[in-house]
Design a protein around this motif. Structure first.
Motif, mmCIF file in Angstrom:
data_model
loop_
_atom_site.group_PDB
_atom_site.id
_atom_site.type_symbol
_atom_site.label_atom_id
_atom_site.label_comp_id
_atom_site.label_asym_id
_atom_site.label_seq_id
_atom_site.Cartn_x
_atom_site.Cartn_y
_atom_site.Cartn_z
ATOM 1 N N LEU A 158 0.792 27.276 -22.986
ATOM 2 C CA LEU A 158 0.472 27.187 -21.563
ATOM 3 C C LEU A 158 1.721 27.023 -20.716
ATOM 4 O O LEU A 158 2.807 26.718 -21.224
ATOM 5 N N ARG A 159 1.528 27.218 -19.438
ATOM 6 C CA ARG A 159 2.580 27.057 -18.446
ATOM 7 C C ARG A 159 2.053 26.033 -17.456
ATOM 8 O O ARG A 159 0.937 26.194 -16.935
ATOM 9 N N ALA A 160 2.805 24.973 -17.228
ATOM 10 C CA ALA A 160 2.338 23.940 -16.294
ATOM 11 C C ALA A 160 3.264 23.926 -15.089
ATOM 12 O O ALA A 160 4.472 24.063 -15.243
ATOM 13 N N ILE A 161 2.688 23.788 -13.919
ATOM 14 C CA ILE A 161 3.498 23.769 -12.703
ATOM 15 C C ILE A 161 3.416 22.395 -12.057
ATOM 16 O O ILE A 161 2.342 21.927 -11.695
ATOM 17 N N ALA A 162 4.588 21.743 -11.981
ATOM 18 C CA ALA A 162 4.646 20.407 -11.380
ATOM 19 C C ALA A 162 4.983 20.543 -9.913
ATOM 20 O O ALA A 162 5.812 21.369 -9.529
ATOM 21 N N LYS A 163 4.302 19.745 -9.102
ATOM 22 C CA LYS A 163 4.551 19.776 -7.657
ATOM 23 C C LYS A 163 4.771 18.372 -7.142
ATOM 24 O O LYS A 163 4.418 17.402 -7.791
ATOM 25 N N LYS A 164 5.342 18.321 -5.952
ATOM 26 C CA LYS A 164 5.565 17.015 -5.316
ATOM 27 C C LYS A 164 4.277 16.579 -4.633
ATOM 28 O O LYS A 164 3.565 17.394 -4.042
ATOM 29 N N GLY A 165 3.970 15.297 -4.727
ATOM 30 C CA GLY A 165 2.748 14.804 -4.095
ATOM 31 C C GLY A 165 2.790 13.302 -3.922
ATOM 32 O O GLY A 165 3.736 12.639 -4.354
ATOM 33 N N VAL A 166 1.769 12.765 -3.270
ATOM 34 C CA VAL A 166 1.694 11.312 -3.067
ATOM 35 C C VAL A 166 0.393 10.769 -3.660
ATOM 36 O O VAL A 166 -0.580 11.503 -3.831
ATOM 37 N N GLY A 167 0.419 9.463 -3.943
ATOM 38 C CA GLY A 167 -0.698 8.808 -4.607
ATOM 39 C C GLY A 167 -1.999 8.852 -3.841
ATOM 40 O O GLY A 167 -3.064 8.743 -4.432
ATOM 41 N N LYS A 168 -1.946 9.017 -2.514
ATOM 42 C CA LYS A 168 -3.217 9.024 -1.793
ATOM 43 C C LYS A 168 -3.967 10.346 -1.953
ATOM 44 O O LYS A 168 -5.147 10.418 -1.669
ATOM 45 N N GLU A 169 -3.256 11.370 -2.439
ATOM 46 C CA GLU A 169 -3.944 12.620 -2.736
ATOM 47 C C GLU A 169 -4.589 12.543 -4.124
ATOM 48 O O GLU A 169 -5.739 12.914 -4.309
ATOM 49 N N HIS A 170 -3.829 12.072 -5.088
ATOM 50 C CA HIS A 170 -4.364 11.854 -6.436
ATOM 51 C C HIS A 170 -3.518 10.755 -7.074
ATOM 52 O O HIS A 170 -2.293 10.774 -6.955
ATOM 53 N N ALA A 171 -4.176 9.833 -7.788
ATOM 54 C CA ALA A 171 -3.477 8.663 -8.332
ATOM 55 C C ALA A 171 -2.378 9.038 -9.310
ATOM 56 O O ALA A 171 -1.480 8.240 -9.572
ATOM 57 N N ARG A 177 0.820 -1.210 0.000
ATOM 58 C CA ARG A 177 0.000 0.000 0.000
ATOM 59 C C ARG A 177 0.855 1.262 0.000
ATOM 60 O O ARG A 177 0.491 2.261 -0.630
ATOM 61 N N VAL A 178 1.990 1.219 0.694
ATOM 62 C CA VAL A 178 2.866 2.395 0.709
ATOM 63 C C VAL A 178 3.469 2.625 -0.679
ATOM 64 O O VAL A 178 3.571 3.754 -1.144
ATOM 65 N N MET A 179 3.817 1.525 -1.368
ATOM 66 C CA MET A 179 4.397 1.671 -2.705
ATOM 67 C C MET A 179 3.400 2.318 -3.662
ATOM 68 O O MET A 179 3.783 3.088 -4.541
ATOM 69 N N ILE A 180 2.122 2.021 -3.477
ATOM 70 C CA ILE A 180 1.112 2.604 -4.367
ATOM 71 C C ILE A 180 0.789 4.042 -3.968
ATOM 72 O O ILE A 180 0.750 4.936 -4.806
ATOM 73 N N ALA A 181 0.580 4.279 -2.686
ATOM 74 C CA ALA A 181 -0.065 5.531 -2.294
ATOM 75 C C ALA A 181 0.824 6.535 -1.580
ATOM 76 O O ALA A 181 0.420 7.682 -1.413
ATOM 77 N N GLU A 182 2.003 6.149 -1.114
ATOM 78 C CA GLU A 182 2.726 7.096 -0.279
ATOM 79 C C GLU A 182 4.152 7.405 -0.700
ATOM 80 O O GLU A 182 4.853 8.114 -0.004
ATOM 81 N N VAL A 183 4.579 6.836 -1.810
ATOM 82 C CA VAL A 183 5.907 7.201 -2.318
ATOM 83 C C VAL A 183 5.742 8.448 -3.189
ATOM 84 O O VAL A 183 4.984 8.429 -4.152
ATOM 85 N N TRP A 210 0.064 10.821 -8.851
ATOM 86 C CA TRP A 210 1.363 10.866 -8.165
ATOM 87 C C TRP A 210 1.888 9.476 -7.818
ATOM 88 O O TRP A 210 2.978 9.352 -7.281
ATOM 89 N N SER A 211 1.110 8.445 -8.076
ATOM 90 C CA SER A 211 1.548 7.093 -7.725
ATOM 91 C C SER A 211 2.684 6.662 -8.650
ATOM 92 O O SER A 211 2.549 6.724 -9.865
ATOM 93 N N PRO A 212 3.831 6.226 -8.103
ATOM 94 C CA PRO A 212 4.941 5.846 -8.961
ATOM 95 C C PRO A 212 4.795 4.445 -9.546
ATOM 96 O O PRO A 212 5.482 4.095 -10.486
#
Lengths: 46, 302
Positions: free
Chosen positions: B160-173, B41-47, B175-177
Motif C-alpha cells: 500500500l501507499r499511505a499519504i500523511a497530511k498535516k492536521g489538528v486534534g480537533k479534526e481527528h484525535a 485545550r490548545v495542547m490537546i486539540a490545536e497543535v 493528530w493530537s500530539p
C-alpha cells in the motif's frame, strides 16, 4: 469485462452472468465469492 | 478609573519542574483558570502534527480488511518536528497534493517463511526522512517500541501507499500530539499536630489509611511516630481524610485547600513532538488567535 467468482468448495473460477443461478459449474456448490479488484482502492485513515 | 491597564495586567509565570523524553511538568502561576484551561485545550486539540490520512491499497490478502488496516495506520504517530515547513492540504497552492503538504509512505511486505511475519511501523518506509513513524527514530530503535500493524501468514501480502497530511486534534484525535495534558491546583494541606497527638496509634494508622491516594504516611515503628505528609500532589480532594477526622470527633485535624492561582501541568507527548515543543506551539497558537481578534476588532471599529 467478465465478472469472475471463486467457488467456495473447489476453488474454481467461473463467470456468472445476470439471471444465471449462483452455482459452481464444476461441483454445483452454491457459495461463490467475488474476486478482489485489481484496481487500487483508496481509504480515509479515520 | 484610577488604575491603568498596566497595573491591572498580570505577568503569568512558568516554572519547569521536570522535562523527560516524553513528558513535561511545569507550574503556571499568576493567571486565571480560563488561561490555564485554554492552554490545556490548545495542547490537546490545536497543535498540528503529521498523520497518515489516506491509504491506497494495491493488494491485501491478510486477515484484516482494508479499512481496518487504514484506520490502524492513521493512529501511528509520526515524527513532526518540522511541522512548520508543511502547510495544510486545503491551504496549499497545489491542486491535489504535493511535497509541501503531504508525505508519502510505503508498506510492501510479503510473508515467505513458514512462521508468521509481524508487520510493524518499522516496515513503513517514508519518502521524507524527517517524517517517520515515532518508533523508527534512531534514539529508540528497540523492537519493543515498534507498533504492530498486522500479522501475515505464509503467502499473504500487503502492499500500500499511505499519504500523511498535516492536521489538528480537533479534526481527528490521531493528530493530537499529547497523550495526557492535565493541570491540577496546588493543594495546601495543613495537619494539626496537636489533634493528631490526641489520637491513639491505631487511630493514626486508620486515619492515614483513609486516604485512597496515600498522601500521608505514618509508621508506628519509627522513633518519631509522626504522621507526615508524604506527597501533597497526590491529593485528589476526595475529603476522605476530613470525613475520617470528623468520625473521630476532631474536624480540625486537617485543613485542605486548593490554591486557585497555581496550576501544575503534566503534559505527555505521543512522540510526534517534544513535550516542551507542544507547550511552546500551544502558546504561539493562543497568541496568534488573540492578535487575530485584535486585528479584527480594530478593523471593525474603523
Amino acid at each position: 469485462m467478465p465478472c469472475l467468482y471463486i467457488c467456495g468448495e473447489c476453488g474454481a473460477e467461473h463467470e456468472i452472468k445476470p439471471k444465471e443461478p449462483v452455482k459452481c459449474k464444476d461441483c454445483t456448490h452454491r457459495i461463490m465469492y467475488k474476486k478482489r479488484t485489481d484496481k487500487m482502492i483508496q481509504f480515509e485513515a479515520r | 478609573m484610577s488604575q491603568t491597564v498596566s497595573q491591572l495586567t498580570r505577568q503569568p509565570e512558568l516554572e519547569i519542574l521536570e522535562i523527560k523524553n516524553d513528558s513535561i511538568i511545569f507550574i503556571l502561576s499568576n493567571t486565571d483558570i480560563s488561561v490555564a484551561n485554554a492552554l490545556r485545550r490548545v495542547m490537546i486539540a490545536e497543535v498540528p502534527t503529521m498523520c497518515i490520512d489516506l491509504v491506497e491499497f494495491e493488494s491485501n490478502n491478510s486477515v484484516l480488511c482494508d479499512e481496518f488496516i487504514a484506520h490502524r495506520l492513521g493512529l501511528i504517530p509520526l515524527v513532526s518536528d518540522n511541522i512548520d515547513k508543511f502547510c495544510y492540504t486545503r491551504d496549499c497552492s497545489c491542486s491535489d497534493r504535493c511535497d509541501q503538504c503531504s508525505v508519502e509512505l510505503r508498506l510492501n511486505v510479503k510473508c515467505t517463511e513458514n512462521r508468521p511475519r509481524d508487520v510493524t511501523s518499522s516496515d513503513l518506509l517514508s519518502q521524507n526522512s524527517a517524517v517517520i513513524p515515532v518508533s523508527s527514530q534512531v534514539t529508540s530503535s528497540n523492537s519493543e517500541q515498534e507498533i504492530p500493524i498486522v500479522k501475515l501468514r505464509r503467502g499473504q501480502e500487503i502492499k500500500l501507499r499511505a499519504i500523511a497530511k498535516k492536521g489538528v486534534g480537533k479534526e481527528h484525535a490521531k493528530w493530537s500530539p499529547s497523550c495526557v495534558a492535565t493541570y491540577q491546583f496546588q493543594p495546601i494541606i495543613v495537619l494539626n499536630q496537636n489533634r493528631i497527638d490526641e489520637l491513639t496509634d491505631q487511630q493514626k494508622e486508620e486515619w492515614v489509611g483513609s486516604c485512597p491516594t496515600k498522601v500521608y504516611s505514618y509508621s508506628p515503628h519509627q522513633s518519631t511516630q509522626q504522621v507526615t505528609i508524604e506527597d501533597p500532589l497526590r491529593c485528589v480532594y476526595c475529603l476522605e481524610c476530613k470525613k475520617k477526622a470528623e468520625s473521630f470527633g476532631k474536624p480540625d485535624l486537617v485543613h485542605l485547600e486548593q490554591k486557585q492561582d497555581k496550576f501544575i501541568f503534566t503534559v505527555e507527548s505521543s512522540g510526534a513532538l517534544k513535550p516542551e515543543d507542544i507547550v511552546l506551539y500551544a502558546i504561539q497558537i493562543i497568541k496568534r488567535k488573540l492578535t487575530d481578534i485584535q486585528g479584527q476588532m480594530a478593523e471593525g471599529m474603523l
